[in-house]
Design an enzyme around this catalytic site. Sequence first.
Site, PDB file in Angstrom:
ATOM      1  N   GLU A  60       0.701  -1.171  -0.044  1.00 47.01           N
ATOM      2  CA  GLU A  60       0.108   0.164  -0.005  1.00 47.01           C
ATOM      3  C   GLU A  60       0.754   1.146   0.002  1.00 47.01           C
ATOM      4  O   GLU A  60       0.595   2.372  -0.688  1.00 47.01           O
ATOM      5  CB  GLU A  60      -1.012  -0.018   1.304  1.00 47.01           C
ATOM      6  CG  GLU A  60      -2.020  -1.106   1.127  1.00 47.01           C
ATOM      7  CD  GLU A  60      -1.806  -2.497   1.360  1.00 47.01           C
ATOM      8  OE1 GLU A  60      -0.733  -2.505   1.961  1.00 47.01           O
ATOM      9  OE2 GLU A  60      -2.731  -3.256   0.778  1.00 47.01           O
ATOM     10  N   HIS A 129     -11.560  -4.079   7.999  1.00 46.53           N
ATOM     11  CA  HIS A 129     -12.228  -3.778   6.766  1.00 46.53           C
ATOM     12  C   HIS A 129     -13.305  -2.639   7.081  1.00 46.53           C
ATOM     13  O   HIS A 129     -14.221  -2.707   5.896  1.00 46.53           O
ATOM     14  CB  HIS A 129     -12.784  -5.048   6.186  1.00 46.53           C
ATOM     15  CG  HIS A 129     -11.756  -6.238   5.730  1.00 46.53           C
ATOM     16  ND1 HIS A 129     -10.824  -6.713   6.539  1.00 46.53           N
ATOM     17  CD2 HIS A 129     -11.579  -6.438   4.396  1.00 46.53           C
ATOM     18  CE1 HIS A 129     -10.123  -7.610   5.599  1.00 46.53           C
ATOM     19  NE2 HIS A 129     -10.431  -7.349   4.472  1.00 46.53           N
TER      20      HIS A 129
END
Lengths: 326, 361
Positions: A60, A129
Site C-alpha cells: 500500500e 475492513h
Amino acid sequence: MPEMTLVEAVNLALARAMEDDPDVVVLGEDVGINGGVFRATVGLQARFGPERVLDTPLAELLISGLCVGMAAQRLKPVGEIQFMGFLYPCIDQLVNHASRIRNRTQGRLTCPMVLRTPHGAGIRAPEHHSESTEAMLAHIPGLRVVIPSSPDRAYGLLLAAIRDPDPVVFLEPTRIYRAAKGEVEDNGEALPLDVAFVLREGRDVTLISWGAMLKETMAAADALAADGIAAEVIDLATLKPYDEATVLGSVAKTGRCVIVHEATRTGGFGAEIAALIAERALTSLLAPVARVTGYDTVIPMARLEQHMMPSVGRIVTAARKACQFS
Amino acid sequence: MPDGGLPVIAHFEVRHRNYLAPDGSINRPLPPFASDAGLLTALYRAMMLLRNFDRKAVALQRTGRLGTYAVSLGQEAVSVSVASAMREEDVLLPSYRDNGALIWRGVKLEEILLFWGGDERGNHFSGPVQDFPFCVPVGSQAPHAAGVAYAFKLRKQPRVAVCMFGDGATSKGDVYEAMNFAGVHKMPVVFVATNNQWAISVPLRLQTGCETLAQKAIAAGFIGEQVDGSDVVAMRAAAEDAIAAAREGQGPRFIEAVTYRLGDHTTSDDALRYRSADEVQARWKEEPITRLRSYLVGQKMWSKAEEEQLAAECHERVEAAVERYLAAEPRRPETMFDHLYAELPEVYAAQRRELAGEGDA
Ligand SMILES: Cc1ncc(C[n+]2csc(CCOP(=O)(O)OP(=O)(O)O)c2C)c(N)n1
C-alpha cells in the site's frame, strides 16, 4: 437515464475519465483482470490495457508513493486501496509528500492524484475492513477528502477528483456500494468539490452527515417530518476543505444542529463542525449542537457492528431533544 | 549437511568495483572516460566546491544564520559522480545529503542555503525543474522514483529516474517496495544507496544482517553492485553503466556506494558520542578528494597553480552565494498559504487574510 449502483457509478466515472484523458492511470491490488474486490474497476483493463490499469504488488505504501511520482510527471494516477484499514501505510506518503509537494516546491511539482478506498462499516466484513477514519485525513493540509453518498454524486465527484490539480482521497461508502441505486447520466460532467449538497430543506433542525450515514439521516428526517419537525439535511460531501458557508447558513436558519457520523466521537469530524458553529453561529443557536456518532471503541466485528453505528432512532432522539430544548 | 544433497537452483553474485586505491594509484585498467582529463577535473572541481560549500554552511549554522545542515564530508564522490552520469532530462530523487548532485544538476548554491535556512523557496530549483526536492523522511522517495520511472515507461521516453538514499534507508519497506515494483516492470530507475557506515549513531552491522547492501537488489530481481564510493572513477563508471542499462530498457540497477561519513550526521549531531576519533582518523586516509588529486597530479592532469586557482574560485562562488542568500527578501507570513492548493479554497483564503492582518478572523 440508466439506473445503477454507487459502485457501478464509480466504474463509469473511471471509464469516462480514462477515455477522455490518456494520462489517467488506474492502479492497485487486483484492479486488473479481477476488476477490484468490489468490482469498481471491472472491465477497465480489457478496455484500456494493463499499462493503464495496473495490478500492483501487494504494497500500500508503494501504491500511494507511485501515485506521487506519477503525478509529479503529470500523469493522473487513481490508486485503489482495497479497504480503509489498509490505508495506514499510505499516511506517510499522504502527509509528507502528496499533500505538500506543491507547497514545498512552491508550485514547481504538483500532485494531481486520487487515492480511492472503501469507507465504513456495516458489510459484515472481517476485522480491519470497516474503518471510518476520515477525520485523520481531513486534518492534513493540502489534501482534499471527498465522500459521495449516492451514485450520481459518486460519478460527478469522482470525475471532479480526477480532474482536480491536487491530491484527493476519495472515500467510497462500502455499505451503500450496492444498496444505493439511482439514475446516472454518463455526460462527463463533474460536480463541484468543496461544496455541500442540501438534500432536503427544512426550518427546524439541521442534520449534517456524509457517506453511507446519510441513509439513516434521511430516514430520520422522514420520521421527524411525521412528527411535524422539518429537518434540513446536508451532505457535506467534501470534508477537506468543507463548505462552512452552507453549514453556517443552515444553522442560522434552523438554530439547531445534529451532526451524524459513523466514526468514533473523540476528535471526529463532527467536533470540527461543532466548533465552527460555536465560534461563528453561537447567537443563532436555540439548542446545544449534538453529535450522533460511533462510540469511542474499536469497530466491533460483524455481530455487534450495527450497535456501534448511529441508528435512525438515535438520530431522531437527538433531533427531538434539540427541538424541545427550552 | 542436513540438506541431503538437495540441488542448488540459483546462484547469485555481488561484484565490487574499484579503480583508484586510496593513494591514487590504479588497481586495474581505468574505463575509457578516465582519459578525458576535462571530465575528471570537472568531477574534482565539483567535489572541491562541495567541500568548500559544506564548510561555509556549517560556519553559517554555527553563527545562527542557517538551520540544521547535513554535510557530505568524505562522501563527496558519490552524489557528484551519479549526477554527472545523468542527462538533463533524467529525474533525480535525492535524500537530504545529496547537495553534490543538486549542485551538479544546476541548483543554485543560494537555493540550497535557502532550503537549509528554512525557506521553501530553496526547493523551487531554478535548475532541473522536474527533479524532486531533498527528501527528509528517510527512504520515502523510493516509491516516487518508481512512479516517475513508470511515467517514462508509459510514455516511451528514454529517460531514467535516479533515486539516492542512505544505508539506513535500505532498512525501510519503502525502499524494498519500490525496488520490488521496479523489478517486476523492468523500470528505468537506478537506486543508489550511499553506505557511509552510519545512520546517525547506528552502525551498519545493526542496520542489516546482510554482507552487502547490494545483494538487496537480488531479492527484487535485478543487479546490485558494490562500488568503492570514495573512488570517483568507479562511481562514475558504475553510474554510467547502470543509467545506460536502465535507459536501454534493461531494467533497474542498484548501486551500493561504500564510503564513510567523516563529519557529524548533521550540525545537530556530535558523532564522538558513538564513534572514536581514531576510527574517523583512519578513514581520512581513504577520502575521495585527496585520492583523485593524487591520481590527477601523478598523471600531470592537475597542477599546483590550478589548485590555487580552484580554491579562489570556490571561495568566490560560495561567498557570492552566501551574500545572495543573506540578502534574500523575507517572505511575508501569509505566503505560507501560497501553493497549498492550485487555487486556495475560500475557507483557507480567509485564514490567509487573517495572517496578513486584513481583518476577517
Ligand atoms: C522515516 C524517518 N525516520 C527517522 C528519521 C530521522 N533520521 C534522519 S537521518 C536518519 C539516519 C539516516 O541514515 P542513512 O539512511 O544511512 O543516511 P545518512 O544520514 O547516513 O546519509 C534518521 C534516523 C527520518 N528523517 N526519517
